[in-house]
Design a protein around this motif. Structure first.
Motif, short mmCIF file in Angstrom:
data_model
loop_
_atom_site.label_atom_id
_atom_site.label_comp_id
_atom_site.label_asym_id
_atom_site.label_seq_id
_atom_site.Cartn_x
_atom_site.Cartn_y
_atom_site.Cartn_z
N SER A 232 0.81 -1.22 0.00
CA SER A 232 0.00 0.00 0.00
C SER A 232 0.84 1.27 0.00
CB SER A 232 -0.93 0.00 1.21
OG SER A 232 -0.21 0.18 2.41
N TYR B 24 -3.11 6.45 -0.66
CA TYR B 24 -4.12 6.87 0.31
C TYR B 24 -4.71 8.22 -0.09
CZ TYR B 24 -2.33 3.13 3.27
OH TYR B 24 -1.97 1.90 3.76
N THR C 281 -4.03 -0.87 -0.51
CA THR C 281 -4.46 0.32 0.23
C THR C 281 -5.89 0.18 0.71
OG1 THR C 281 -2.96 1.69 -1.10
CG2 THR C 281 -4.73 2.82 0.09
N LEU D 5 -7.22 0.07 4.60
CA LEU D 5 -8.23 1.02 5.06
C LEU D 5 -9.46 0.30 5.60
CD1 LEU D 5 -7.94 3.71 2.26
CD2 LEU D 5 -7.30 3.97 4.65
#
Length: 289
Positions: A37, A54, A258, A262
């Motif tokens: 990520s 992100y 990613t 999350l």
């Protein structure tokens, strides 16, 4: 001395498979996902490290809207599973006879005998336009033609509650089974109504089981893939579908990783907030002796 060494060796041999499973199948994959990520693709075979993935997620409203929608739907499924599972668990633990408890528990386990895929297709057979429910409604004259009951939020919620309700029942039965019946009798003897006894005695005692069941159900629901996709179709808008699309369809492993990080972080935050609001802790719920 020899007996002590043998005990330590036995403990090590018993703990080693669990430790390997924990490290190889949980810890290392999560570290690998976190590593991916943070990789930013500069060109073919060229990467650097940063938080660009992100930032891209935050800049795209459809992604974080899907994450919030998944969280809200998962909370709704958890609440419904609690309302469905609590009466069943209470009946098994406190009302049913000792001989019938095993049979009732076995009936709850029956849905787990088949895979999620088979269970989802079972709902499709029932709810599709030419399915059993549509045909029955036409036969009794309530509708004039076939009706499509699939591909809606309601269908997804029903399928998910059916899939995860057992994981709510099990910790509730375990907790309620340890409650002394004398506590309930004392509540009635002191003039309490059924609702008062339930609210002030049963629910506080069962709170560790309630929280443990909610944590398990919420995490399983938020991470579900087959049921929302098959029952919700293109309208499902489930976050795991976004992860699948990044990994498999777009072959963008950095973005997929990613999204996975999350999802884990966001669901963990929701669980932490739930523990804070209920005044519970993992030590008193999931890790309760």
């Amino acid at each position: 001395m020899a007996r002590s060494d043998a005990g330590k060796l036995s403990l090590i041999l018993l703990f080693t498979p669990f430790a390997l499973w924990l490290v190889l199948l949980i810890l290392l994959p999560q570290i690998g996902i976190g590593y991916l990520s943070l990789r930013e693709k500069l060109g073919p075979g060229e990467y650097t490290f940063g938080f660009a993935n992100y930032v891209d997620f935050i800049r795209e409203p459809i992604y974080w809207n899907t994450l919030l929608r998944t969280a809200w739907m998962s909370i709704l499924v958890t609440i419904l599973a609690l309302f469905v599972g609590f009466p069943v668990a209470y009946y098994i633990a406190k009302i049913a006879r000792q001989r019938s408890r095993a049979a009732l528990f076995l009936m709850c386990l029956i849905p787990l005998w088949v895979s999620d895929l088979v269970r989802a297709f079972g709902w499709i057979v029932l709810l599709r336009e030419t399915g059993l429910i549509s045909g029955f409604l036409q036969w009794i004259g309530l509708i004039n033609g076939p009706v499509e009951l699939l591909y809606s939020d309601l269908t997804v919620v029903i399928g998910l509650v059916y899939t995860v309700v057992l994981f709510m029942i099990v910790p509730l039965v375990s907790t309620l089974d340890g409650m002394d019946d004398a506590m309930i009798e004392a509540g009635y003897n002191l003039g309490g109504s059924r609702f008062t006894v339930f609210r002030r005695i049963v629910v506080p005692y069962a709170m560790p089981g309630i929280v443990a069941g909610c944590i398990i159900v919420f995490m399983l629901t938020a991470g579900s893939y087959l049921t929302p996709i098959l029952l919700g179709g293109k309208n499902s808008m489930w976050f795991t579908e976004q992860i699948y699309e990044q990994f498999v369809t777009r072959y963008n492993w950095e973005s997929g990783a990613t999204f996975g990080v999350l999802l884990l972080a966001f669901t963990s935050l929701v669980v932490w907030l739930g523990l804070r609001l209920t005044g519970q802790s993992l030590a008193s719920t999931v890790a309760k002796d």
